[in-house]
Design an enzyme around this catalytic site. Structure first.
Site, PDB file in Angstrom:
ATOM      1  N   ARG A  45       0.842  -1.190   0.000  1.00 49.97           N
ATOM      2  CA  ARG A  45       0.000   0.000   0.000  1.00 49.97           C
ATOM      3  C   ARG A  45       0.884   1.248   0.000  1.00 49.97           C
ATOM      4  NH1 ARG A  45      -2.180  -3.528   3.969  1.00 49.97           N
ATOM      5  NH2 ARG A  45      -4.303  -4.259   3.484  1.00 49.97           N
ATOM      6  N   LYS A  73      -1.904  -2.114   7.383  1.00 48.26           N
ATOM      7  CA  LYS A  73      -3.239  -1.692   7.794  1.00 48.26           C
ATOM      8  C   LYS A  73      -3.562  -2.306   9.157  1.00 48.26           C
ATOM      9  CE  LYS A  73      -7.724  -0.975   5.605  1.00 48.26           C
ATOM     10  NZ  LYS A  73      -8.556  -1.307   4.422  1.00 48.26           N
ATOM     11  N   HIS A 147      -3.136   2.346  -5.738  1.00 48.83           N
ATOM     12  CA  HIS A 147      -4.027   1.186  -5.628  1.00 48.83           C
ATOM     13  C   HIS A 147      -4.132   0.438  -6.951  1.00 48.83           C
ATOM     14  CE1 HIS A 147      -6.977  -1.355  -3.719  1.00 48.83           C
ATOM     15  NE2 HIS A 147      -7.737  -1.240  -4.782  1.00 48.83           N
ATOM     16  N   ARG A 150      -1.281  -1.869  -7.061  1.00 48.13           N
ATOM     17  CA  ARG A 150      -1.564  -2.983  -6.147  1.00 48.13           C
ATOM     18  C   ARG A 150      -2.535  -3.975  -6.793  1.00 48.13           C
ATOM     19  NH1 ARG A 150      -1.711  -4.214  -0.547  1.00 48.13           N
ATOM     20  NH2 ARG A 150      -3.785  -4.717   0.280  1.00 48.13           N
ATOM     21  N   HIS A 173      -4.052  -8.847   3.586  1.00 49.86           N
ATOM     22  CA  HIS A 173      -5.473  -8.956   3.916  1.00 49.86           C
ATOM     23  C   HIS A 173      -5.661  -9.874   5.118  1.00 49.86           C
ATOM     24  CE1 HIS A 173      -6.795  -7.827  -0.456  1.00 49.86           C
ATOM     25  NE2 HIS A 173      -6.545  -6.770   0.291  1.00 49.86           N
ATOM     26  N   TYR A 183     -10.310  -9.004  -5.997  1.00 47.55           N
ATOM     27  CA  TYR A 183      -9.378  -9.225  -7.103  1.00 47.55           C
ATOM     28  C   TYR A 183      -9.720 -10.362  -8.059  1.00 47.55           C
ATOM     29  CZ  TYR A 183      -6.509  -5.955  -4.524  1.00 47.55           C
ATOM     30  OH  TYR A 183      -6.058  -4.847  -3.875  1.00 47.55           O
TER      31      TYR A 183
END
Length: 198
Positions: A45, A73, A147, A150, A173, A183
């Site tokens: 990120r 995150k 993004h 990514r 994630h 995705y």
């Protein structure tokens, strides 16, 4: 239609971006190629990239094998596997920094390029990162964001045969369901391998 929503960069876009970034060996281009290459192959990120330091890269037998993401995150840490194709552009950029006479104790991966002799280099923040990526997009005719890089990494990884668990782990994630929902789409037959492009 392939990639109809424009969420990821296809093979043609990646080739064009690479060609532009490798058109000369200025500090700026070396930085931007290393940056794009790093983001496209690790899937980090924007905020994560801005916090990575050279000391977060783990070496074994003199070779870089992983990078520790400390500011993921939710403040989660994770390890991302590296290979020489990721490290070499970084080392070329760092060598150029040395040639330019720059040395710093904070050892971040990337720095701004001063527009004149009176300005100082500083480590990239999110605003500078977004500007760099958006500007490369303008120069090459694509709308690009961190993004989108990514998303491109994840999409091409699936085409290259990567499994859901490994891609989810690389992206940081908390659940493979998140990765699958974002995705996995119907464009898979249109994707090309990223590792042969960048």
């Amino acid at each position: 239609a392939c990639n109809s929503k424009g969420k990821w960069l296809d093979e043609q876009a990646l080739f064009k971006i690479k060609e532009y970034l490798l058109s000369n060996k200025t500090e700026k281009n070396l930085r931007d190629y290393a940056l794009f290459n790093f983001m496209l192959k690790t899937g980090v990120r924007a905020n994560e990239l801005c916090h990575i330091k050279k000391s977060d890269i783990i070496y074994k037998d003199g070779k870089a094998i992983e990078v520790l993401i400390r500011h993921g995150k939710g403040d989660k840490e994770r390890l991302i596997e590296l290979d020489q194709s990721i490290i070499q552009p970084l080392e070329e950029y760092w060598q150029q920094l040395k040639i330019s006479g720059y040395s710093s104790s904070d050892d971040f991966l990337f720095y701004t390029v001063p527009s004149n002799a009176h300005k100082q280099r500083r480590n990239l923040d999110k605003n500078a990162l977004y500007y760099i990526i958006k500007n490369v997009g303008k120069k090459t005719g694509y709308e690009i964001s961190p993004h989108k890089l990514r998303h491109s990494m994840a999409t091409h990884s699936f085409k290259n045969g990567a499994d859901l668990v490994s891609v989810s782990s690389r992206l940081g994630h908390s659940s493979v369901n998140t990765t699958a929902a974002i995705y996995l789409h119907n464009d898979n037959e249109c994707l090309k391998y990223i590792k042969h492009i960048f």
